[in-house]
Design an enzyme around this catalytic site. Structure first.
Site, PDB file in Angstrom:
ATOM      1  N   HIS A   1      31.063  31.667   3.448  1.00  0.00           N
ATOM      2  CA  HIS A   1      30.437  30.478   4.033  1.00  0.00           C
ATOM      3  C   HIS A   1      29.469  30.924   5.129  1.00  0.00           C
ATOM      4  O   HIS A   1      29.640  31.987   5.732  1.00  0.00           O
ATOM      5  CB  HIS A   1      31.491  29.570   4.651  1.00  0.00           C
ATOM      6  CG  HIS A   1      32.351  28.865   3.659  1.00  0.00           C
ATOM      7  ND1 HIS A   1      33.038  27.713   3.972  1.00  0.00           N
ATOM      8  CD2 HIS A   1      32.642  29.129   2.363  1.00  0.00           C
ATOM      9  CE1 HIS A   1      33.718  27.301   2.917  1.00  0.00           C
ATOM     10  NE2 HIS A   1      33.494  28.153   1.925  1.00  0.00           N
TER      11      HIS A   1
ATOM     12  N   GLU B   1      29.128  30.000   8.172  1.00  0.00           N
ATOM     13  CA  GLU B   1      29.766  30.252   9.464  1.00  0.00           C
ATOM     14  C   GLU B   1      30.472  31.601   9.486  1.00  0.00           C
ATOM     15  O   GLU B   1      30.402  32.335  10.472  1.00  0.00           O
ATOM     16  CB  GLU B   1      30.795  29.167   9.784  1.00  0.00           C
ATOM     17  CG  GLU B   1      30.254  27.762   9.844  1.00  0.00           C
ATOM     18  CD  GLU B   1      30.432  27.016   8.529  1.00  0.00           C
ATOM     19  OE1 GLU B   1      29.814  27.405   7.519  1.00  0.00           O
ATOM     20  OE2 GLU B   1      31.165  26.038   8.504  1.00  0.00           O
TER      21      GLU B   1
ATOM     22  N   CYS C   1      34.650  23.634   7.630  1.00  0.00           N
ATOM     23  CA  CYS C   1      35.873  23.410   6.844  1.00  0.00           C
ATOM     24  C   CYS C   1      37.063  24.036   7.586  1.00  0.00           C
ATOM     25  O   CYS C   1      36.885  24.708   8.612  1.00  0.00           O
ATOM     26  CB  CYS C   1      35.712  24.040   5.463  1.00  0.00           C
ATOM     27  SG  CYS C   1      35.742  25.856   5.488  1.00  0.00           S
TER      28      CYS C   1
ATOM     29  N   CYS D   1      36.640  27.908   8.135  1.00  0.00           N
ATOM     30  CA  CYS D   1      35.642  28.252   9.145  1.00  0.00           C
ATOM     31  C   CYS D   1      36.092  27.826  10.540  1.00  0.00           C
ATOM     32  O   CYS D   1      35.875  28.548  11.511  1.00  0.00           O
ATOM     33  CB  CYS D   1      34.296  27.638   8.780  1.00  0.00           C
ATOM     34  SG  CYS D   1      33.598  28.355   7.271  1.00  0.00           S
TER      35      CYS D   1
END
Length: 160
Positions: A59, A61, A89, A92
């Site tokens: 992801h 992040e 999410c 993260c």
């Protein structure tokens, strides 16, 4: 950059995160972008790369956190601010807590996986060893539009 940001500073860094999101879209990735700022210095910029790397943890992040830790020579990202186009999410948000990032600024809320305000409030959970200050809704319309356009295009092309 201090903890009393001007909104124009938020928009400046969110625009950089949006550029990352657009790069992700061009690569066929879900268009989410993130940047990390230490003081007033950009130390990381990333976008989703799950498809390219075949990695469910890739992801925006997560990649930005790894880049920032390397740039700063520490896993503790104190005095940093994470700007991300979509609400983080649970994975993260957990990494944000572990990295001790004190400030998170995000654009669009995530009704399916948001772990900051929407479904969970992991960054402000007093049971955890670190909490973050959160600013939401920065350039929401632009952040949402990038995602909506991407998924509309995917549906037209018959892709998942």
């Amino acid at each position: 950059m201090t903890t009393t940001f001007g909104f124009d500073v938020h928009e400046h860094y969110m625009r950089l995160a949006l550029q990352e999101a657009m790069q992700a879209a061009e690569e066929g990735e879900v268009p989410i972008g993130a940047v990390i700022v230490h003081g007033d210095q950009l130390v990381a910029s990333a976008h989703n790369q799950r498809e390219q790397l075949r990695d469910p943890t890739a992801h925006a992040e997560m990649i930005a956190i790894t880049q920032a830790a390397e740039a700063l020579g520490s896993w503790r990202l104190i005095d940093c601010t994470l700007f991300v186009t979509l609400e983080p999410c649970p994975m993260c948000a957990g990494a944000i807590v572990q990295a001790r990032i004190p400030w998170v600024v995000y654009g669009a809320a995530d009704p399916k996986a948001g772990a900051v305000d929407t479904l969970y409030r992991l960054l402000n959970d007093a049971r955890l060893n670190h909490q973050c200050q959160v600013i939401s809704g920065v350039m929401t319309d632009q952040c949402s539009a990038v995602l909506s356009e991407f998924f509309q295009r995917q549906r037209r092309l018959g892709k998942k």
